[in-house]
Design a protein around this motif. Sequence first.
Motif, mmCIF file in Angstrom:
data_model
loop_
_atom_site.group_PDB
_atom_site.id
_atom_site.type_symbol
_atom_site.label_atom_id
_atom_site.label_comp_id
_atom_site.label_asym_id
_atom_site.label_seq_id
_atom_site.Cartn_x
_atom_site.Cartn_y
_atom_site.Cartn_z
ATOM 1 N N UNK A 133 0.781 -0.980 0.174
ATOM 2 C CA UNK A 133 0.412 0.171 -0.087
ATOM 3 C C UNK A 133 1.294 1.218 0.176
ATOM 4 N N UNK A 134 0.546 2.580 -0.798
ATOM 5 C CA UNK A 134 0.761 3.585 -0.314
ATOM 6 C C UNK A 134 0.464 4.834 1.023
ATOM 7 N N UNK A 135 1.750 5.439 1.289
ATOM 8 C CA UNK A 135 1.148 6.152 2.768
ATOM 9 C C UNK A 135 -0.185 6.334 2.870
ATOM 10 N N UNK A 136 -0.661 7.620 1.477
ATOM 11 C CA UNK A 136 -1.655 8.152 1.780
ATOM 12 C C UNK A 136 -2.831 6.650 1.800
ATOM 13 N N UNK A 137 -2.475 5.624 1.572
ATOM 14 C CA UNK A 137 -3.821 4.356 2.183
ATOM 15 C C UNK A 137 -3.464 4.234 3.475
ATOM 16 N N UNK A 138 -3.142 4.594 4.283
ATOM 17 C CA UNK A 138 -2.699 4.285 5.714
ATOM 18 C C UNK A 138 -3.503 5.366 6.861
ATOM 19 N N UNK A 139 -3.996 4.892 7.893
ATOM 20 C CA UNK A 139 -4.270 5.788 9.221
ATOM 21 C C UNK A 139 -3.124 6.027 9.468
ATOM 22 N N UNK A 140 -3.255 7.562 10.240
ATOM 23 C CA UNK A 140 -2.302 7.758 11.089
ATOM 24 C C UNK A 140 -1.481 7.468 12.070
ATOM 25 N N UNK A 141 -1.499 6.318 12.622
ATOM 26 C CA UNK A 141 -1.086 4.991 13.480
ATOM 27 C C UNK A 141 -0.156 4.619 12.130
ATOM 28 N N UNK A 142 -1.099 4.392 11.396
ATOM 29 C CA UNK A 142 0.197 3.468 10.892
ATOM 30 C C UNK A 142 1.067 3.864 10.554
ATOM 31 N N UNK A 143 0.624 4.726 9.635
ATOM 32 C CA UNK A 143 1.857 5.721 9.012
ATOM 33 C C UNK A 143 3.530 6.591 10.340
ATOM 34 N N UNK A 144 2.705 6.110 11.103
ATOM 35 C CA UNK A 144 3.460 6.686 12.447
ATOM 36 C C UNK A 144 4.796 5.258 12.205
ATOM 37 N N UNK A 145 3.590 3.614 12.916
ATOM 38 C CA UNK A 145 4.722 2.887 13.146
ATOM 39 C C UNK A 145 5.499 1.934 12.032
ATOM 40 N N UNK A 146 5.635 2.825 9.778
ATOM 41 C CA UNK A 146 6.163 2.880 9.354
ATOM 42 C C UNK A 146 7.306 4.089 9.896
ATOM 43 N N UNK A 147 7.217 4.792 9.986
ATOM 44 C CA UNK A 147 8.259 6.115 10.378
ATOM 45 C C UNK A 147 9.539 5.434 10.887
ATOM 46 N N UNK A 148 8.064 4.624 12.646
ATOM 47 C CA UNK A 148 9.353 4.034 13.188
ATOM 48 C C UNK A 148 10.133 2.564 12.225
ATOM 49 N N UNK A 149 9.987 2.350 11.798
ATOM 50 C CA UNK A 149 10.058 1.013 10.719
ATOM 51 C C UNK A 149 11.157 1.516 10.123
ATOM 52 N N UNK A 150 11.438 2.533 9.604
ATOM 53 C CA UNK A 150 11.734 3.053 8.664
ATOM 54 C C UNK A 150 13.205 4.466 9.866
ATOM 55 N N UNK A 151 13.169 4.111 10.771
ATOM 56 C CA UNK A 151 14.308 4.740 11.908
ATOM 57 C C UNK A 151 14.858 3.308 11.989
ATOM 58 N N UNK A 152 14.202 2.373 12.206
ATOM 59 C CA UNK A 152 15.002 1.109 13.222
ATOM 60 C C UNK A 152 15.649 -0.050 11.412
ATOM 61 N N UNK A 153 15.731 0.453 11.296
ATOM 62 C CA UNK A 153 15.803 -1.053 10.083
ATOM 63 C C UNK A 153 17.519 -0.524 9.687
ATOM 64 N N UNK A 154 17.954 0.656 10.323
ATOM 65 C CA UNK A 154 19.194 0.602 10.357
ATOM 66 C C UNK A 154 20.071 0.615 11.241
ATOM 67 N N UNK A 155 19.466 -0.301 12.602
ATOM 68 C CA UNK A 155 19.537 -0.420 13.504
ATOM 69 C C UNK A 155 20.543 0.226 14.310
ATOM 70 N N UNK A 156 20.057 1.446 15.091
ATOM 71 C CA UNK A 156 20.539 2.585 15.930
ATOM 72 C C UNK A 156 20.451 2.555 17.006
ATOM 73 N N UNK A 157 21.768 2.891 18.032
ATOM 74 C CA UNK A 157 21.824 3.055 19.218
ATOM 75 C C UNK A 157 20.896 3.721 20.200
ATOM 76 N N UNK A 158 20.445 5.061 19.240
ATOM 77 C CA UNK A 158 20.048 6.127 19.672
ATOM 78 C C UNK A 158 18.580 6.341 18.927
ATOM 79 N N UNK A 159 17.998 6.141 19.624
ATOM 80 C CA UNK A 159 16.036 6.683 19.020
ATOM 81 C C UNK A 159 15.687 7.427 19.081
ATOM 82 N N UNK A 160 15.201 8.626 18.286
ATOM 83 C CA UNK A 160 15.236 10.370 19.380
ATOM 84 C C UNK A 160 13.415 10.086 18.674
#
Length: 258
Positions: A133-160
């Motif tokens: 699906x594309x972002x405009x097909x997602x709810x606000x909560x789903x988009x925020x889950x997607x943004x978190x997945x984007x941040x975590x795929x690089x395996x950061x030590x620090x999450x802001x």
Amino acid sequence: MIEIRNVWKRFDDNVILENISATVKEGEFVTLVGASGCGKSTFLRMLLGTDSPSQGSILLDGKAIPSEPDSGRGVVFQQYSVFPHLTVLENVVIARAFERSKLGFLWGAAKKAAREEAAELLNIVGLSHMLHRYPDELSGGMRQRLAIAQALILKPRILLLDEPFGALDPGIRADMHELVLNLWRKHKLTVFMVTHDLKEGFHLGTRLWVFDKLRVDPQAPNAYGAGITYDLPVGACEPELLEEIDGSLSANKQAEEI
């Protein structure tokens, strides 16, 4: 892990933050609360590397924190930082692609591995059924889950996290709280989260920092900056303490508006 030494931040004659010192161990979850405009997000940007202290220093593992964002520091904003023309899966894969190539492309085995990694992460954040699906097909909560997945795929030590749940309905926010806490434990992250909600700050993580001004001059409201006025372990909060903190934030805000 992180040492903050006498950090000040000024913009021209405006003092935003003043004389902040603290240490944070690896694996802590620090929530930052305070009145709007008191410098919480500015402090987060200094941890990310997109801004720097006017005075003082921030150390990571005993060395100056890198002055540009890197894969060791992931960030999620309140406004969803996703690419509208890419699918959910592609939005997560591209973070890995830009790490490998300035053009943002992957080929062959590297592309297959990135897609498998992204799909696994999206399953963890509850989006396995929305991969194509594309972002405009997602709810606000789903988009925020997607943004978190984007941040975590690089395996950061620090999450802001900069007010990541401010635009969400209460029920969805509760689900996101549980998700972030689970990810924090699973990936052993060190987390800094800005929130405007004092009760949310007390609920999450291990430590609460309250940003507020120790001194206020009604004739010169920008002469002094905010510091960490409370540094508290998170857990059961006495109602009297919650009222005291809330009252101090409101009093300083009113003093500035006079």
